[in-house]
Design a protein around this motif. Structure first.
Motif, PDB file in Angstrom:
ATOM      1  N   TRP A   1       0.842  -1.206   0.000  1.00  0.00           N
ATOM      2  CA  TRP A   1       0.000   0.000   0.000  1.00  0.00           C
ATOM      3  C   TRP A   1       0.877   1.256   0.000  1.00  0.00           C
ATOM      4  CZ3 TRP A   1      -0.114   3.929   3.656  1.00  0.00           C
ATOM      5  CH2 TRP A   1      -1.109   4.874   3.488  1.00  0.00           C
TER       6      TRP A   1
ATOM      7  N   THR B   1       2.623   1.723  -3.412  1.00  0.00           N
ATOM      8  CA  THR B   1       1.688   2.185  -4.431  1.00  0.00           C
ATOM      9  C   THR B   1       1.359   3.664  -4.268  1.00  0.00           C
ATOM     10  OG1 THR B   1       0.679  -0.010  -4.590  1.00  0.00           O
ATOM     11  CG2 THR B   1      -0.606   1.841  -5.418  1.00  0.00           C
ATOM     12  N   ASN B   2       1.176   4.095  -3.033  1.00  0.00           N
ATOM     13  CA  ASN B   2       0.708   5.460  -2.784  1.00  0.00           C
ATOM     14  C   ASN B   2       1.824   6.477  -2.554  1.00  0.00           C
ATOM     15  OD1 ASN B   2      -2.439   5.341  -2.499  1.00  0.00           O
ATOM     16  ND2 ASN B   2      -1.681   3.525  -1.433  1.00  0.00           N
ATOM     17  N   PHE B   3       2.964   6.018  -2.042  1.00  0.00           N
ATOM     18  CA  PHE B   3       4.020   6.971  -1.695  1.00  0.00           C
ATOM     19  C   PHE B   3       5.375   6.635  -2.318  1.00  0.00           C
ATOM     20  CE2 PHE B   3       1.013   7.075   1.880  1.00  0.00           C
ATOM     21  CZ  PHE B   3       0.685   8.430   1.883  1.00  0.00           C
TER      22      PHE B   3
END
Length: 523
Positions: free
Chosen positions: A50, A53-55
């Protein structure tokens, strides 16, 4: 301070807010893993994926920013600033400085990956590369990808962090710590510095424990190839004990003695291995493929560094390039603390030239020679990809060396190189971990951190790695430190602002400027 530390005892010498979180987190994770390993690993993987993917993109941006600023520092007049003041003198010879810098940053990873990562990309290139497996295009892509992962991008993270810490430590008398790198942004706020130190210490303990666990496996494999020793729990224990004793003793003996000696021996072994493989291997093939791959790297390096696959959502980017950036960024603050200590008496330009320039060029040459030779071997009948899939990465690397002329001699030398490479990396990190966790920190006029702390960290990491290796493997600690390493981009962002403020706009006040933007203006 040393006398005072003896009077207080070990617990009296530590900074609790920095020292204890690493113990608590790692022991806690181990206990949870004993009772429900699969659930813990699954949870860590979920969080890591997660976060990636986001950071993950932030690490690509920070890597490029660090590289650009380091290049500016090299050519800008501020590069004339001398670490320690205009009258400061270097404490190490030029070669000793280079040897310690290179061997402490190279670790065990490049030793193994230099000959096997190119095989992965050569035999199974990603779709976006637009090349067929086993083709000339795949070979070029494989080596240039190694250059992207292991040279200027990696060392930009280490070098920038080191410059920021060195300036604050030597020129502004701040304790040797990660927090020192943020000094010009935080105004020396001690709590902010300690929080950064504690976070980075958790990450590096996990990182060193993971590397040690992998190193034990690699060395056991090397002893099996060299002397036919069966890979047993007892052999792993002997290897682990030898590593811990050696790197702890070298760290305690100090930078100018034990660390310098081990690094000098190690770097000469590196040079010997490079020259041997170049001249007994497919020299013409290595040179041609290396130059061709260098051209591809110069042409597409930045583009591929920032390639994130937002439409295709190709997992290759997260699994390879971003994974390397995140791992290197996790190491960077603590590596910067150690490298900063080596730089006293050098100018900023010299510091960037050695840490970023010379070390990156060495790594490119390493990938060129070992990667090129391993690709040649794969093409001409040695199925390294098959060995890797069946027996693991380390077996493929040893199979490659065993296939060379005088392989029976080279494999033991390669095993010694792995041993010394881990020792030089671990001893430098023990020194950095001790400096961070000392009460009051290591002052600019002190040579070495507390020796008792070096032993505590060295033994703790060794016991943790061996215990986890036998109990559940090292994946749980690997993903623990990677998960905790994600917030480090905040520390690195503040460090970027801190150094740039000092170097280029010292009178700028960020908070005052932001407040002014929202303050009501008088009519």
């Amino acid at each position: 301070m040393k006398k005072e530390g003896k009077k207080r005892g070990l617990l009296g010498t530590v900074e609790p807010i920095v020292f204890f979180p690493a113990f608590i987190v790692m022991v806690g994770v181990t206990i949870i893993g004993i009772f429900n390993y699969e659930a813990l690993l699954s949870g860590l993987l979920t969080v890591y994926q997660w976060a990636t993917t986001n950071f993950g993109w932030t690490y690509a941006v920070i890597t490029v920013i660090n590289l650009v600023i380091c290049l500016i520092l090299f050519v800008h007049p501020v590069g004339k600033i001398r670490l320690g003041g205009k009258d400061a003198k270097p404490e190490l010879s030029g070669f000793a400085w280079f040897a310690i810098t290179l061997t402490s940053t190279i670790g065990i990873s490049l030793i193994m990956w230099g000959s096997v990562e190119p095989i992965v990309h050569f035999t199974n290139p990603p779709a976006f590369a637009g090349v067929a497996p086993y083709s000339e295009g795949a070979a070029t892509f494989a080596l240039s990808t190694g250059y992207i992962h292991w040279s200027f991008n990696q060392y930009a993270l280490y070098t920038f962090a080191a410059v920021a810490v060195a300036i604050a430590h030597f020129n502004h008398k701040q304790p040797l710590s990660v927090g020192a790198g943020m000094y010009f942004a935080t105004g020396g706020n001690k709590l902010a510095g300690k929080i950064a130190d504690a976070l980075c210490l958790v990450v590096i303990v996990g990182g060193i424990a993971t590397s040690l666990g992998i190193g034990i496996t690699q060395l056991s494999t090397g002893l099996n190839y060299s002397f036919g020793l069966e890979r047993t729990d007892l052999l792993n224990l002997v290897v682990a004990a030898a590593l811990v004793i050696t790197y702890s003793a070298a760290s305690v003996s100090g930078i100018k003695r034990g660390i310098s000696f081990v690094s000098n021996v190690n770097v000469w072994i590196f040079f010997g291995l490079l020259l041997f493989v170049l001249f007994v291997g497919p020299t013409l093939f290595i040179n041609k493929l290396g130059l061709q791959s260098l051209g591809d790297f110069l042409d597409s390096g930045i583009r591929r560094t920032l390639m994130l696959g937002p439409i295709t959502e190709d997992p290759w980017h997260d699994n390879w390039t971003l994974n390397f950036f995140i791992a290197n960024a996790a190491y960077a603050p603590l590596m910067g603390v150690f490298l900063a200590k080596l730089g006293k008496g050098r100018t900023v330009r010299q510091f960037v030239g050695v840490n970023l320039g010379i070390c990156s060029i060495f790594n490119i040459v390493w990938f060129n020679i070992f990667g090129g030779a391993s690709i040649y071997s794969q093409i001409h009948g040695l199925d390294l990809a098959g060995i890797m899939e069946a027996e693991g990465l380390q077996s493929a690397a040893f199979a490659f060396f065993a296939s060379l002329p005088l392989g029976k001699i080279i494999v033991p030398i390669f095993t010694i190189a792995i041993f010394l490479s881990f020792v030089t990396m671990a001893e430098s990190m023990c020194t950095s971990m001790s400096a961070l966790s000392m009460r009051g920190g290591l002052a600019a006029n002190e040579d070495e951190p507390n020796n008792a702390l070096k032993l505590v960290w060295g033994v703790f990491v060794g016991v943790l790695a061996y215990f986890l290796l036998g109990l559940m493997g090292v994946d749980v600690i690997k993903y623990t430190y990677m998960v905790f390493g994600f917030p480090i981009f905040i520390v690195m962002g503040i460090t970027i602002y801190s150094l740039c403020k000092y170097m280029f706009f010292p009178n700028f006040q960020l908070l005052a400027t932001l407040k002014g933007m929202f303050r009501k203006k008088e009519p």
